[in-house]
Design a protein around this motif. Structure first.
Motif, PDB file in Angstrom:
ATOM      1  N   HIS A   8       7.260 -12.205  13.787  1.00  0.00           N
ATOM      2  CA  HIS A   8       8.591 -12.595  13.332  1.00  0.00           C
ATOM      3  C   HIS A   8       8.652 -12.465  11.825  1.00  0.00           C
ATOM      4  N   ASN A   9       9.844 -12.665  11.282  1.00  0.00           N
ATOM      5  CA  ASN A   9      10.024 -12.621   9.832  1.00  0.00           C
ATOM      6  C   ASN A   9       9.123 -13.640   9.157  1.00  0.00           C
ATOM      7  N   LYS A  10       8.442 -13.206   8.111  1.00  0.00           N
ATOM      8  CA  LYS A  10       7.460 -14.075   7.456  1.00  0.00           C
ATOM      9  C   LYS A  10       8.104 -15.300   6.834  1.00  0.00           C
ATOM     10  N   ASP A  11       9.412 -15.272   6.621  1.00  0.00           N
ATOM     11  CA  ASP A  11      10.097 -16.407   6.012  1.00  0.00           C
ATOM     12  C   ASP A  11      10.658 -17.380   7.045  1.00  0.00           C
ATOM     13  N   ASP A  12      10.450 -17.095   8.334  1.00  0.00           N
ATOM     14  CA  ASP A  12      10.963 -17.967   9.394  1.00  0.00           C
ATOM     15  C   ASP A  12       9.829 -18.753  10.039  1.00  0.00           C
ATOM     16  N   LEU A  13      10.193 -19.842  10.707  1.00  0.00           N
ATOM     17  CA  LEU A  13       9.243 -20.668  11.451  1.00  0.00           C
ATOM     18  C   LEU A  13       9.455 -20.417  12.933  1.00  0.00           C
ATOM     19  N   CYS A  14       8.425 -19.932  13.615  1.00  0.00           N
ATOM     20  CA  CYS A  14       8.548 -19.588  15.037  1.00  0.00           C
ATOM     21  C   CYS A  14       8.419 -20.850  15.898  1.00  0.00           C
ATOM     22  N   SER A  15       8.695 -20.696  17.175  1.00  0.00           N
ATOM     23  CA  SER A  15       8.620 -21.856  18.084  1.00  0.00           C
ATOM     24  C   SER A  15       7.199 -22.382  18.195  1.00  0.00           C
ATOM     25  N   THR A  16       6.205 -21.488  18.185  1.00  0.00           N
ATOM     26  CA  THR A  16       4.806 -21.931  18.230  1.00  0.00           C
ATOM     27  C   THR A  16       4.463 -22.753  16.996  1.00  0.00           C
ATOM     28  N   GLY A  17       4.892 -22.237  15.855  1.00  0.00           N
ATOM     29  CA  GLY A  17       4.640 -22.963  14.609  1.00  0.00           C
ATOM     30  C   GLY A  17       5.339 -24.309  14.587  1.00  0.00           C
ATOM     31  N   ARG A  23       3.101 -31.519  16.052  1.00  0.00           N
ATOM     32  CA  ARG A  23       1.833 -32.193  16.412  1.00  0.00           C
ATOM     33  C   ARG A  23       1.125 -32.701  15.179  1.00  0.00           C
ATOM     34  N   ALA A  24       1.097 -31.874  14.134  1.00  0.00           N
ATOM     35  CA  ALA A  24       0.408 -32.275  12.908  1.00  0.00           C
ATOM     36  C   ALA A  24       1.069 -33.499  12.285  1.00  0.00           C
ATOM     37  N   LEU A  25       2.414 -33.554  12.336  1.00  0.00           N
ATOM     38  CA  LEU A  25       3.114 -34.713  11.791  1.00  0.00           C
ATOM     39  C   LEU A  25       2.794 -35.978  12.585  1.00  0.00           C
ATOM     40  N   ASP A  43       1.364 -19.920   5.709  1.00  0.00           N
ATOM     41  CA  ASP A  43       2.112 -19.014   4.827  1.00  0.00           C
ATOM     42  C   ASP A  43       3.337 -19.707   4.234  1.00  0.00           C
ATOM     43  N   LEU A  44       3.983 -20.560   5.032  1.00  0.00           N
ATOM     44  CA  LEU A  44       5.183 -21.256   4.558  1.00  0.00           C
ATOM     45  C   LEU A  44       4.841 -22.541   3.801  1.00  0.00           C
ATOM     46  N   GLY A  45       3.546 -22.858   3.726  1.00  0.00           N
ATOM     47  CA  GLY A  45       3.135 -24.062   2.978  1.00  0.00           C
ATOM     48  C   GLY A  45       3.396 -25.347   3.717  1.00  0.00           C
ATOM     49  N   LEU A  46       3.515 -25.300   5.062  1.00  0.00           N
ATOM     50  CA  LEU A  46       3.761 -26.511   5.837  1.00  0.00           C
ATOM     51  C   LEU A  46       2.473 -27.272   6.142  1.00  0.00           C
ATOM     52  N   LEU A  47       1.352 -26.578   6.108  1.00  0.00           N
ATOM     53  CA  LEU A  47       0.041 -27.201   6.297  1.00  0.00           C
ATOM     54  C   LEU A  47      -0.865 -26.795   5.148  1.00  0.00           C
ATOM     55  N   HIS A  48      -1.761 -27.717   4.765  1.00  0.00           N
ATOM     56  CA  HIS A  48      -2.725 -27.391   3.723  1.00  0.00           C
ATOM     57  C   HIS A  48      -4.059 -28.038   4.073  1.00  0.00           C
ATOM     58  N   PRO A  49      -5.191 -27.498   3.580  1.00  0.00           N
ATOM     59  CA  PRO A  49      -6.501 -28.058   3.929  1.00  0.00           C
ATOM     60  C   PRO A  49      -6.634 -29.505   3.466  1.00  0.00           C
ATOM     61  N   SER A  50      -7.299 -30.298   4.292  1.00  0.00           N
ATOM     62  CA  SER A  50      -7.567 -31.692   3.937  1.00  0.00           C
ATOM     63  C   SER A  50      -8.625 -31.756   2.846  1.00  0.00           C
ATOM     64  N   LEU A  57      -6.401 -29.359   8.802  1.00  0.00           N
ATOM     65  CA  LEU A  57      -5.195 -29.118   8.010  1.00  0.00           C
ATOM     66  C   LEU A  57      -4.242 -30.294   8.125  1.00  0.00           C
ATOM     67  N   GLU A  58      -3.694 -30.691   6.982  1.00  0.00           N
ATOM     68  CA  GLU A  58      -2.747 -31.795   6.939  1.00  0.00           C
ATOM     69  C   GLU A  58      -1.320 -31.264   6.711  1.00  0.00           C
ATOM     70  N   PRO A  59      -0.316 -31.918   7.304  1.00  0.00           N
ATOM     71  CA  PRO A  59       1.070 -31.445   7.130  1.00  0.00           C
ATOM     72  C   PRO A  59       1.688 -31.951   5.833  1.00  0.00           C
ATOM     73  N   VAL A  60       2.556 -31.104   5.271  1.00  0.00           N
ATOM     74  CA  VAL A  60       3.423 -31.517   4.175  1.00  0.00           C
ATOM     75  C   VAL A  60       4.616 -32.225   4.808  1.00  0.00           C
ATOM     76  N   THR A  61       5.076 -33.294   4.190  1.00  0.00           N
ATOM     77  CA  THR A  61       6.206 -34.022   4.778  1.00  0.00           C
ATOM     78  C   THR A  61       7.426 -33.107   4.888  1.00  0.00           C
ATOM     79  N   PRO A  62       8.242 -33.264   5.928  1.00  0.00           N
ATOM     80  CA  PRO A  62       9.396 -32.382   6.132  1.00  0.00           C
ATOM     81  C   PRO A  62      10.335 -32.311   4.942  1.00  0.00           C
TER      82      PRO A  62
END
Length: 328
Positions: A8-17, A23-25, A43-50, A57-62
């Motif tokens: 999918h487009n690299k700037d979009d969030l897919c259903s799997t993601g 789950r991470a939240l 790639d979108l910066g929604l998760l980053h290493p703990s 990987l830890e989630p960035v708050t929405p």
């Protein structure tokens, strides 16, 4: 289990993601291995290493994630707007180069029309606005055969509508068409100012509407035409028609008699002129709008009238007879 990841487009969030991010939240972190199926999360910066365990990987708050994504989107939009401005500036200078060749409203001054349907449609649209005059030059009748009858039926209504608006119609034909009853019959079906004159020889087909737009053939099969709106060219075509019209012989509504000089008819006079120029029978027939057999019949009558025994002698006798110098 999350759905398999799809491209999918690299700037979009897919259903799997989206599922993995949810789950991470809820769990606070995810094993890095689980996220391999949705690289868009990193790639979108929604998760980053703990900081405590790089394998998780830890989630960035929405709220933070949305702000980052919107800011990235705004930057892309700004880049696109700057690109649009650069293109507009570049092409504005280029368009100024073509301005002397353009008309108001960017209407092309000369346009190639392809196909009889498109040509007829363009003429019909132009005719719908006609308020003064329709000028035509018709080297051939174009009224014979099924195709000719269909075209005539369509143009008849178009012409009558123009006449009803107060237009006049003037047409030039070659002398050879004076004897076609179908032409006069068509004129008699029209109500209004319709005039026809004839000449020995006329130019190729021309349709000129209100002296603002002209249509001329661009090929021999009738499937290509030029629509001309350039004022200088249209004026030239109209002026040429006016000069030919003054030289032509009335045919309708009142036909002028066709005199003969020393037994030489006007049609034979036209043939004699072309013979002296060295044209073949086929060329003579084409230019005078007749079939080749008719042309040869008239050549034979001309030869008999002048007492010629050969084609070469005929040209000499025509030149010596002075018939081409006679007023017609």
């Amino acid at each position: 289990m999350s759905a398999p990841h799809r491209e999918h487009n690299k700037d979009d969030l897919c259903s799997t993601g989206t599922d993995l991010y949810e789950r991470a939240l809820r769990q606070g972190q995810l094993p890095a291995e689980d996220v391999r199926s949705a690289p868009c999360l990193v790639d979108l910066g929604l998760l980053h290493p703990s900081l405590d365990d790089p394998t998780r990987l830890e989630p960035v708050t929405p709220a933070v994630a949305l702000h980052q994504l919107l800011r990235s989107s705004e930057e892309r939009i700004a880049d696109e707007r700057r690109r649009e401005a650069r293109l507009a500036e570049t092409f504005n200078s280029l368009m100024r180069i073509t301005e002397p060749h353009s008309t108001a409203g960017d209407t092309p001054t000369i346009q190639l029309l392809t196909g009889t349907e498109r040509i007829n449609r363009a003429i019909t649209v132009a005719m719908a606005d006609a308020s003064e005059e329709l000028i035509t030059v018709q080297p051939r009748t174009g009224l014979t055969g099924e195709r000719g009858q269909v075209a005539d039926a369509a143009s008849l209504g178009r012409d009558q509508a123009a006449l009803d608006r107060g237009c006049r119609i003037r047409t030039l034909h070659p002398h050879t068409l004076r004897h076609f009853p179908i032409i006069v019959a068509r004129c008699e079906r029209l109500k209004g100012d319709v005039q026809i004159r004839t000449l020995d020889e006329v130019p190729d087909r021309l349709i000129l509407i209100d002296r603002t737009v002209a249509y001329v053939p661009a090929g021999e099969d009738g499937k290509l035409a030029l629509e001309i709106r350039h004022p200088a060219i249209v004026d030239h075509l109209a002026g040429t028609f006016d000069r030919l019209w003054r030289l032509a012989t009335p045919m309708y509504p009142e036909a002028a008699p066709q005199p003969s000089h020393n037994g030489i008819t006007p049609r034979q006079h036209a043939i004699a002129s072309l013979l002296v120029e060295g044209h073949t029978d086929a060329v003579i027939a084409e230019r005078l709008g007749m079939n080749i057999r008719t042309a040869r019949v008239h050549i034979a009558k001309l030869a008999s009238a002048l007492g010629s025994g050969s084609r070469a002698q005929l040209g000499y006798l025509i030149a010596q007879s002075g018939i081409l110098d006679q007023e017609r």
